[in-house]
Design a protein around this motif. Structure first.
Motif, PDB file in Angstrom:
ATOM      1  N   SER A  94       0.825  -1.130   0.186  1.00  0.00           N
ATOM      2  CA  SER A  94       0.069  -0.159   0.001  1.00  0.00           C
ATOM      3  C   SER A  94       0.792   1.258  -0.060  1.00  0.00           C
ATOM      4  O   SER A  94       0.286   2.567  -0.149  1.00  0.00           O
TER       5      SER A  94
ATOM      6  N   ARG B 254       2.837   4.261  -1.410  1.00  0.00           N
ATOM      7  CA  ARG B 254       3.064   5.082  -2.691  1.00  0.00           C
ATOM      8  C   ARG B 254       3.512   6.255  -2.509  1.00  0.00           C
ATOM      9  O   ARG B 254       3.373   6.983  -1.395  1.00  0.00           O
TER      10      ARG B 254
ATOM     11  N   SER C 121       1.825  12.216  -4.804  1.00  0.00           N
ATOM     12  CA  SER C 121       2.072  12.930  -5.903  1.00  0.00           C
ATOM     13  C   SER C 121       1.991  14.398  -5.604  1.00  0.00           C
ATOM     14  O   SER C 121       2.240  15.161  -6.360  1.00  0.00           O
ATOM     15  N   LEU C 122       1.618  14.796  -4.105  1.00  0.00           N
ATOM     16  CA  LEU C 122       1.404  16.108  -3.770  1.00  0.00           C
ATOM     17  C   LEU C 122       2.703  16.618  -3.164  1.00  0.00           C
ATOM     18  O   LEU C 122       2.516  17.745  -2.879  1.00  0.00           O
TER      19      LEU C 122
ATOM     20  N   TYR D  97     -14.391  14.629   7.792  1.00  0.00           N
ATOM     21  CA  TYR D  97     -15.467  14.042   6.790  1.00  0.00           C
ATOM     22  C   TYR D  97     -16.117  12.905   7.584  1.00  0.00           C
ATOM     23  O   TYR D  97     -15.552  12.065   8.506  1.00  0.00           O
TER      24      TYR D  97
ATOM     25  N   TYR E 132     -18.365  17.530   1.145  1.00  0.00           N
ATOM     26  CA  TYR E 132     -18.569  16.650  -0.024  1.00  0.00           C
ATOM     27  C   TYR E 132     -17.364  15.837  -0.507  1.00  0.00           C
ATOM     28  O   TYR E 132     -17.224  15.175  -1.557  1.00  0.00           O
ATOM     29  N   ARG E 133     -16.180  15.942   0.609  1.00  0.00           N
ATOM     30  CA  ARG E 133     -14.902  15.213   0.396  1.00  0.00           C
ATOM     31  C   ARG E 133     -14.142  15.727  -0.972  1.00  0.00           C
ATOM     32  O   ARG E 133     -13.250  14.795  -1.131  1.00  0.00           O
ATOM     33  N   ASP E 134     -14.392  16.656  -1.334  1.00  0.00           N
ATOM     34  CA  ASP E 134     -13.695  17.423  -2.649  1.00  0.00           C
ATOM     35  C   ASP E 134     -12.223  17.524  -2.080  1.00  0.00           C
ATOM     36  O   ASP E 134     -11.364  17.287  -3.202  1.00  0.00           O
TER      37      ASP E 134
ATOM     38  N   SER F 292     -10.644  16.267   0.121  1.00  0.00           N
ATOM     39  CA  SER F 292     -10.046  14.923   0.402  1.00  0.00           C
ATOM     40  C   SER F 292      -9.445  14.375  -0.930  1.00  0.00           C
ATOM     41  O   SER F 292      -8.228  13.618  -1.077  1.00  0.00           O
ATOM     42  N   LEU F 293     -10.357  14.473  -1.752  1.00  0.00           N
ATOM     43  CA  LEU F 293      -9.967  13.790  -3.221  1.00  0.00           C
ATOM     44  C   LEU F 293      -8.862  14.500  -3.952  1.00  0.00           C
ATOM     45  O   LEU F 293      -7.803  13.847  -4.250  1.00  0.00           O
ATOM     46  N   ASP F 294      -8.857  15.893  -3.891  1.00  0.00           N
ATOM     47  CA  ASP F 294      -7.973  16.710  -4.303  1.00  0.00           C
ATOM     48  C   ASP F 294      -6.564  16.386  -3.584  1.00  0.00           C
ATOM     49  O   ASP F 294      -5.474  16.391  -4.258  1.00  0.00           O
TER      50      ASP F 294
ATOM     51  N   GLY G  75      -5.748  13.496  -2.747  1.00  0.00           N
ATOM     52  CA  GLY G  75      -5.397  11.979  -2.691  1.00  0.00           C
ATOM     53  C   GLY G  75      -5.493  11.170  -1.440  1.00  0.00           C
ATOM     54  O   GLY G  75      -4.753  10.062  -1.227  1.00  0.00           O
ATOM     55  N   VAL G  76      -6.491  11.422  -0.554  1.00  0.00           N
ATOM     56  CA  VAL G  76      -6.517  10.723   0.496  1.00  0.00           C
ATOM     57  C   VAL G  76      -7.470   9.543   0.175  1.00  0.00           C
ATOM     58  O   VAL G  76      -8.287   9.512  -0.661  1.00  0.00           O
ATOM     59  N   THR G  77      -6.976   8.307   0.715  1.00  0.00           N
ATOM     60  CA  THR G  77      -7.582   7.101   0.583  1.00  0.00           C
ATOM     61  C   THR G  77      -8.579   6.743   1.678  1.00  0.00           C
ATOM     62  O   THR G  77      -9.484   5.770   1.508  1.00  0.00           O
ATOM     63  N   GLY G  78      -8.147   7.324   2.744  1.00  0.00           N
ATOM     64  CA  GLY G  78      -9.005   6.535   3.837  1.00  0.00           C
ATOM     65  C   GLY G  78      -8.666   7.331   5.105  1.00  0.00           C
ATOM     66  O   GLY G  78      -7.969   8.562   5.162  1.00  0.00           O
TER      67      GLY G  78
END
Lengths: 208, 162
Positions: free
Chosen positions: A30, A32, A35-36, A100, A139-141, A143-145, A147-150
């Motif tokens: 897991s 990685r 990329s940020l 979130y 809306y977890r936007d 978190s998505l930006d 690169g959060v997976t959990g």
């Protein structure tokens, strides 16, 4: 080619393969590269969890070293790391929660914001509250930006608002000394004002 | 040489067995639209196909060996919603992939980029086949020669014994 070479070639190949596969045994699938790293924290404008009248933007990073901790009351590991994070926050490190809740999501179920607030207060009262404040990622936007997976995941953001470290999983003493401290020291070398600040905080933290 | 014919046949079979499932997949995809895609409204059936293809090619970062079409993890829900949102904004297929790669790295896309590190995935099997064929030929030739010498020597010895 002599007999010896014909014996050695497969042997060497086999040994190389063994080393390769042996290393594979201990690699973390897991793990990685984020990329940020070295990028600016993605732009956001989100309400405070406790009071939706307050809006947080990237200005929160100005001039301070900040740890953004992605968490939620539904996350078991988060509860485990809260006491340690609280200890760190008392030493003067600034933690900000990026909160979130999946139960607020229409895809998963429905829960009122008031219930979430009550649960957050209950959880932080039990396990400790390291957070200066909590940003509510509705809306977890963000978190998505990021690169959060959990949850939990922690981002170390420097005073210029640049992400310097992205850690997946809980923070404990081993992770802190092995992974965070070297980066913290690098940031403090770049921003000498900070190290004074943090010692001041440290003193006030001790008094409390 | 019989052995070469066999090897050639085997290679043909192997390459076909790689290509054929790809065709089969393509057909299955067109035949059965996915259930979750029905939750999203598209004006154009073509768009729905793009959506289905994208969610199959994007990998769930949480549950490692599932694509976001198969996974029920929260992150997969979020990513599907984001893919839809981006497509509604008029983003192209490659734009969506780039958006996800920017956030989750090359990991998130099932087609690895060809670069100096990943090129070996294709080169190593090729190199292996080439080296092995060369060795095979070289060994066979030398084996043939020594065999003949040995056989002649044996025959001579037998003749002498007689």
């Amino acid at each position: 080619m002599s007999r010896l070479t014909w014996f050695l070639i497969p042997l060497i190949l086999f040994l190389l393969l063994t080393v390769f596969l042996y290393n594979g045994l201990f690699s973390d699938p897991s793990a990685r590269e984020s990329s940020l790293i070295e990028n600016e924290f993605p732009a956001f404008s989100l309400p405070d969890l406790a009071d939706e009248a307050i809006t947080h933007t990237n200005d929160i990073f100005d001039g301070q070293m900040t740890f953004v901790n992605v968490w939620g009351v539904w996350c078991v590991t988060c509860a485990i790391e809260l006491p340690y994070l609280t200890e760190l926050s008392q030493k003067g490190y600034r933690f900000v929660g990026l909160y979130y809740d999946q139960d607020l999501d229409p895809d998963f179920g429905s829960k009122t914001i008031n219930r979430v607030r009550a649960e957050v207060i209950e959880t932080t009262r039990r396990f400790g509250n390291p957070f200066a404040f909590n940003i509510f990622d509705v809306y977890r936007d963000t978190s998505l930006d990021l690169g959060v997976t959990g949850a939990p995941e922690t981002f170390l953001v420097d005073p210029a608002g640049v992400i310097r470290l992205h850690h997946l999983g809980d923070i404990n003493e081993r992770v802190w000394t092995g992974k965070f401290l070297p980066v913290i020291e690098a940031i403090q070398r770049e921003y000498p004002v900070l190290s004074q600040l943090s010692t001041e905080h440290q003193l006030t933290g001790l008094k409390q | 040489m019989k052995i070469f014919q066999r090897v050639a046949l085997l290679m043909l079979f192997l390459s076909l067995s790689h290509i054929l499932p790809a065709f089969a997949d393509d057909k299955a995809e067109r035949a059965a639209p996915q259930g979750y895609a029905e939750n999203y409204a598209f004006d154009d059936p073509e768009q729905r196909q793009v959506f289905i293809r994208l969610t199959k090619e994007l990998r769930c970062p949480m549950c490692q060996n599932q694509n976001i079409a198969d996974s029920d993890a929260m992150i997969a829900h979020d990513m599907r919603r984001k893919v839809y949102q981006l497509m509604q904004e008029g983003k192209s297929e490659s734009d969506v992939v780039d958006f996800m790669k920017q956030r989750y790295g090359d990991f998130v896309y099932y087609q690895p980029p060809v670069n100096t590190v990943t090129i070996w995935l294709w080169l190593i099997p090729l190199l292996f086949i080439i080296v092995m064929s060369i060795l095979f030929v070289v060994r066979r030739k030398s084996a043939d020669e020594t065999n003949i010498d040995e056989k002649l020597a044996k025959a001579d010895a037998m003749l002498k014994d007689d």
